[in-house]
Design a protein around this motif. Structure first.
Motif, PDB file in Angstrom:
ATOM      1  N   LYS A  44       0.886  -1.127  -0.100  1.00 27.24           N
ATOM      2  CA  LYS A  44      -0.046  -0.051   0.047  1.00 27.24           C
ATOM      3  C   LYS A  44       0.788   1.085   0.056  1.00 27.24           C
ATOM      4  CE  LYS A  44      -3.632  -2.130   2.845  1.00 27.24           C
ATOM      5  NZ  LYS A  44      -4.299  -2.239   3.997  1.00 27.24           N
ATOM      6  N   GLU A  45       2.123   1.241   0.146  1.00 29.27           N
ATOM      7  CA  GLU A  45       3.115   2.191  -0.004  1.00 29.27           C
ATOM      8  C   GLU A  45       2.893   3.044   1.154  1.00 29.27           C
ATOM      9  OE1 GLU A  45       2.863   4.101  -3.858  1.00 29.27           O
ATOM     10  OE2 GLU A  45       4.403   3.009  -4.433  1.00 29.27           O
ATOM     11  N   ILE A  46       2.639   2.528   2.203  1.00 29.47           N
ATOM     12  CA  ILE A  46       2.550   3.132   3.631  1.00 29.47           C
ATOM     13  C   ILE A  46       3.840   2.808   4.649  1.00 29.47           C
ATOM     14  CG2 ILE A  46       1.142   3.167   5.599  1.00 29.47           C
ATOM     15  CD1 ILE A  46      -1.279   2.808   4.077  1.00 29.47           C
ATOM     16  N   THR A  47       4.237   3.991   5.133  1.00 33.77           N
ATOM     17  CA  THR A  47       5.397   3.827   6.162  1.00 33.77           C
ATOM     18  C   THR A  47       4.475   3.741   7.492  1.00 33.77           C
ATOM     19  OG1 THR A  47       6.926   4.417   4.813  1.00 33.77           O
ATOM     20  CG2 THR A  47       7.547   4.504   7.236  1.00 33.77           C
ATOM     21  N   THR A  48       5.044   3.213   8.479  1.00 41.20           N
ATOM     22  CA  THR A  48       4.300   3.331   9.838  1.00 41.20           C
ATOM     23  C   THR A  48       5.470   3.723  10.828  1.00 41.20           C
ATOM     24  OG1 THR A  48       2.610   1.319   9.214  1.00 41.20           O
ATOM     25  CG2 THR A  48       3.075   1.798  11.613  1.00 41.20           C
ATOM     26  N   VAL A  49       5.178   4.625  11.742  1.00 37.02           N
ATOM     27  CA  VAL A  49       5.810   4.854  13.022  1.00 37.02           C
ATOM     28  C   VAL A  49       5.209   4.145  14.092  1.00 37.02           C
ATOM     29  CG1 VAL A  49       6.419   6.641  14.511  1.00 37.02           C
ATOM     30  CG2 VAL A  49       6.469   7.124  11.847  1.00 37.02           C
ATOM     31  N   HIS A  50       6.005   3.290  14.598  1.00 40.33           N
ATOM     32  CA  HIS A  50       5.613   2.418  15.711  1.00 40.33           C
ATOM     33  C   HIS A  50       6.100   2.927  16.866  1.00 40.33           C
ATOM     34  CE1 HIS A  50       4.183  -1.616  17.420  1.00 40.33           C
ATOM     35  NE2 HIS A  50       5.163  -1.313  18.444  1.00 40.33           N
ATOM     36  N   VAL A  51       5.572   3.192  17.915  1.00 40.77           N
ATOM     37  CA  VAL A  51       6.171   3.553  19.188  1.00 40.77           C
ATOM     38  C   VAL A  51       5.576   2.943  20.330  1.00 40.77           C
ATOM     39  CG1 VAL A  51       6.661   5.611  20.737  1.00 40.77           C
ATOM     40  CG2 VAL A  51       6.488   5.997  18.300  1.00 40.77           C
ATOM     41  N   SER A  52       5.994   2.324  21.254  1.00 37.93           N
ATOM     42  CA  SER A  52       5.720   1.584  22.337  1.00 37.93           C
ATOM     43  C   SER A  52       6.512   1.602  23.550  1.00 37.93           C
ATOM     44  CB  SER A  52       5.204   0.223  21.932  1.00 37.93           C
ATOM     45  OG  SER A  52       6.352  -0.555  21.663  1.00 37.93           O
ATOM     46  N   GLY A  53       6.076   1.495  24.833  1.00 32.98           N
ATOM     47  CA  GLY A  53       6.674   1.254  25.868  1.00 32.98           C
ATOM     48  C   GLY A  53       5.957   0.487  27.053  1.00 32.98           C
ATOM     49  N   ARG A  54       6.473   0.027  28.136  1.00 31.27           N
ATOM     50  CA  ARG A  54       5.608  -0.708  29.126  1.00 31.27           C
ATOM     51  C   ARG A  54       5.976  -0.157  30.530  1.00 31.27           C
ATOM     52  NH1 ARG A  54       6.844  -6.834  29.131  1.00 31.27           N
ATOM     53  NH2 ARG A  54       5.075  -6.795  30.581  1.00 31.27           N
ATOM     54  N   PHE A  55       5.046   0.343  31.119  1.00 37.31           N
ATOM     55  CA  PHE A  55       5.197   1.172  32.546  1.00 37.31           C
ATOM     56  C   PHE A  55       4.194   0.545  33.332  1.00 37.31           C
ATOM     57  CE2 PHE A  55       5.715   4.039  28.874  1.00 37.31           C
ATOM     58  CZ  PHE A  55       6.885   4.735  29.135  1.00 37.31           C
ATOM     59  N   ALA A  56       4.670   0.762  34.757  1.00 40.52           N
ATOM     60  CA  ALA A  56       3.821   0.113  35.966  1.00 40.52           C
ATOM     61  C   ALA A  56       3.616   1.331  36.851  1.00 40.52           C
ATOM     62  CB  ALA A  56       4.064  -0.991  36.413  1.00 40.52           C
ATOM     63  N   GLY A  57       2.599   1.693  37.490  1.00 41.40           N
ATOM     64  CA  GLY A  57       2.493   2.612  38.390  1.00 41.40           C
ATOM     65  C   GLY A  57       0.907   2.934  38.855  1.00 41.40           C
ATOM     66  N   VAL A  58       0.642   3.666  39.943  1.00 44.51           N
ATOM     67  CA  VAL A  58       1.553   4.540  40.555  1.00 44.51           C
ATOM     68  C   VAL A  58       1.890   3.896  42.109  1.00 44.51           C
ATOM     69  CG1 VAL A  58       1.890   6.995  41.532  1.00 44.51           C
ATOM     70  CG2 VAL A  58       0.868   6.569  39.343  1.00 44.51           C
ATOM     71  N   ALA A  59       2.910   3.964  42.704  1.00 50.15           N
ATOM     72  CA  ALA A  59       3.119   3.473  43.904  1.00 50.15           C
ATOM     73  C   ALA A  59       3.642   4.744  44.678  1.00 50.15           C
ATOM     74  CB  ALA A  59       4.229   2.375  44.235  1.00 50.15           C
ATOM     75  N   ILE A  60       2.757   5.177  46.071  1.00 47.63           N
ATOM     76  CA  ILE A  60       2.987   6.064  46.921  1.00 47.63           C
ATOM     77  C   ILE A  60       3.422   5.464  48.159  1.00 47.63           C
ATOM     78  CG2 ILE A  60       2.127   8.006  48.167  1.00 47.63           C
ATOM     79  CD1 ILE A  60      -0.017   8.066  45.962  1.00 47.63           C
ATOM     80  N   THR A  61       4.834   5.473  48.366  1.00 54.30           N
ATOM     81  CA  THR A  61       5.303   4.924  49.412  1.00 54.30           C
ATOM     82  C   THR A  61       5.333   5.586  50.904  1.00 54.30           C
ATOM     83  OG1 THR A  61       7.670   6.081  48.907  1.00 54.30           O
ATOM     84  CG2 THR A  61       7.261   3.973  48.034  1.00 54.30           C
ATOM     85  N   ASP A  62       4.827   6.536  50.874  1.00 59.06           N
ATOM     86  CA  ASP A  62       4.436   7.546  52.372  1.00 59.06           C
ATOM     87  C   ASP A  62       3.258   7.958  52.088  1.00 59.06           C
ATOM     88  OD1 ASP A  62       4.604   8.813  54.535  1.00 59.06           O
ATOM     89  OD2 ASP A  62       6.364   9.735  54.125  1.00 59.06           O
ATOM     90  N   THR A  63       2.422   7.635  53.118  1.00 65.63           N
ATOM     91  CA  THR A  63       1.032   8.207  52.821  1.00 65.63           C
ATOM     92  C   THR A  63       0.875   9.829  53.253  1.00 65.63           C
ATOM     93  OG1 THR A  63       0.638   7.599  55.319  1.00 65.63           O
ATOM     94  CG2 THR A  63      -0.080   6.041  53.510  1.00 65.63           C
ATOM     95  N   LYS A  64       1.904  10.297  53.635  1.00 63.64           N
ATOM     96  CA  LYS A  64       1.839  11.673  54.238  1.00 63.64           C
ATOM     97  C   LYS A  64       2.622  12.385  52.937  1.00 63.64           C
ATOM     98  CE  LYS A  64       3.115  10.815  58.863  1.00 63.64           C
ATOM     99  NZ  LYS A  64       3.938  10.975  59.912  1.00 63.64           N
ATOM    100  N   ALA A  65       2.728  11.836  51.658  1.00 64.37           N
ATOM    101  CA  ALA A  65       3.306  12.677  50.804  1.00 64.37           C
ATOM    102  C   ALA A  65       2.395  13.228  49.639  1.00 64.37           C
ATOM    103  CB  ALA A  65       4.210  11.519  49.983  1.00 64.37           C
ATOM    104  N   VAL A  66       1.091  12.724  50.072  1.00 58.47           N
ATOM    105  CA  VAL A  66       0.194  13.261  48.998  1.00 58.47           C
ATOM    106  C   VAL A  66      -1.007  13.998  49.830  1.00 58.47           C
ATOM    107  CG1 VAL A  66      -1.537  12.526  47.292  1.00 58.47           C
ATOM    108  CG2 VAL A  66       0.545  11.409  47.366  1.00 58.47           C
ATOM    109  N   LYS A  67      -1.561  15.115  49.617  1.00 59.63           N
ATOM    110  CA  LYS A  67      -2.492  15.736  50.053  1.00 59.63           C
ATOM    111  C   LYS A  67      -3.365  16.565  48.702  1.00 59.63           C
ATOM    112  CE  LYS A  67      -0.316  17.601  54.418  1.00 59.63           C
ATOM    113  NZ  LYS A  67      -1.161  16.839  55.225  1.00 59.63           N
ATOM    114  N   VAL A  68      -4.473  16.184  48.861  1.00 58.39           N
ATOM    115  CA  VAL A  68      -5.558  16.588  47.707  1.00 58.39           C
ATOM    116  C   VAL A  68      -6.550  17.369  48.300  1.00 58.39           C
ATOM    117  CG1 VAL A  68      -7.205  15.829  46.100  1.00 58.39           C
ATOM    118  CG2 VAL A  68      -5.096  14.520  46.134  1.00 58.39           C
TER     119      VAL A  68
END
Length: 320
Positions: free
Chosen positions: A292-316
């Motif tokens: 089809k004369e098509i060039t494809t840009v393929h971008v991918s990555g693998r992430f895991a999250g979110v971990a908050i290690t201290d409950t005092k570190a976040v105030k909403v």
């Protein structure tokens, strides 16, 4: 007839080799462990050799990763050391309880044993990616580098997807759970004001925290950004870099549409962790859709999250 076919085959092979050489010259090769299919998988298995797609070179690769960080408010605020490499598809993060350790003792007195209160949070890697194709005609007729334009657009859009997940993701089977879904908001009876934010910042400091990022909903920012002090100076320092919108009481301020309306997050980002199973890989694939004369840009990555290690570190703070 056989001679004619051989001539046609030779001409096709030459054109094919020229195309491979052209892509190789433009992009080079970058090792990757990304999964793929068709020309993509051949590229990943064979590098820049054979009839596979071409892996983007180290110089372009580095530039694009910097662009991702520059466009993502979350990644911009996250300390580099808190982007934890993963050796498998699961990241186990130790999480502290509310207790504090240590005390003063008399000389010769036995130091008491203390329970750590540690628990473990398991985060599973999730894949973020995009495949976008463009035709040979568009590439030939464009006055700009189409490959670069497509890649930049994909990175910009993926940065928004990353912010949406890490700030306010639901934590379903496909996406991580975000900071604003992990935290318990502190409701107030009116709209959020600068005084509310100031109080939240200094409450965290008084609790031995180190607020390093303010994530603010656009409606809140609109309401407070014009406020001035007695000398008619803007209270929000407008000096900004990248996705920062300025700073407030010395804390970098980030505005994102992925922050829930009427809310502000005061975050000590040193206690926020995400997992990196595979950094973004970028592959230019002219072969899978070659017919089809098509060039494809393929971008991918693998992430895991979110971990908050201290409950005092976040105030909403949740306004009304």
């Amino acid at each position: 007839m056989a001679e004619t076919n051989n001539i046609e085959k030779t001409e096709n092979d030459t054109a094919e080799a020229d195309q491979v050489a052209s892509v190789k010259a433009a992009s080079g090769a970058m090792p990757s462990n990304a999964p793929g299919d068709g020309g993509l998988s051949r590229a990943l298995n064979e590098g820049a050799t054979g009839k596979g797609a071409e892996l983007v070179g180290a110089e372009i690769y580095g530039t694009v990763l910097e662009k991702l960080k520059a466009k993502s408010v979350f990644m911009n605020a996250l300390p580099a050391e808190n982007n934890k490499p993963m050796k498998s598809g699961v990241l186990n993060v130790p999480v502290w309880g509310d207790g504090e350790f240590g005390d003063w003792y008399n000389e010769g007195e036995l130091i008491a044993s203390e329970e750590s209160g540690l628990s473990t949070l398991e985060l599973k890697a999730k894949k973020l990616g995009s495949r976008v194709g463009y035709t040979q005609e568009v590439s030939e007729d464009s006055s700009v580098d189409v490959q670069a334009e497509v890649t930049n657009k994909v990175i910009k859009d993926l940065s928004r997807k990353l912010d949406k997940a890490f700030l306010n993701g639901d934590g379903d089977i496909k996406t991580p759970k975000g900071i604003f879904k992990l935290a318990t908001p502190a409701p107030i009876t009116s709209a959020v004001t600068i005084e509310d934010i100031r109080t939240g910042i200094f409450d965290m400091i008084a609790d031995d925290g180190n607020p390093s990022a303010l994530f603010i909903a656009p409606d809140v920012f609109k309401a407070i950004s014009g406020e001035k002090d007695e000398q008619k100076r803007y209270i929000i320092d407008p000096t900004a870099q990248g996705p920062m919108a300025g700073s407030l009481f010395g804390v970098p301020l980030y505005v994102s549409s992925h922050v829930p309306a009427k809310q502000v997050g005061i975050i000590d980002m040193s206690a926020v962790n995400v997992g990196l199973r595979r950094d973004l890989s970028i592959v230019i694939d002219p072969w899978t859709d070659r017919a089809k004369e098509i060039t494809t840009v393929h971008v991918s990555g693998r992430f895991a999250g979110v971990a908050i290690t201290d409950t005092k570190a976040v105030k909403v703070i949740a306004g009304k």
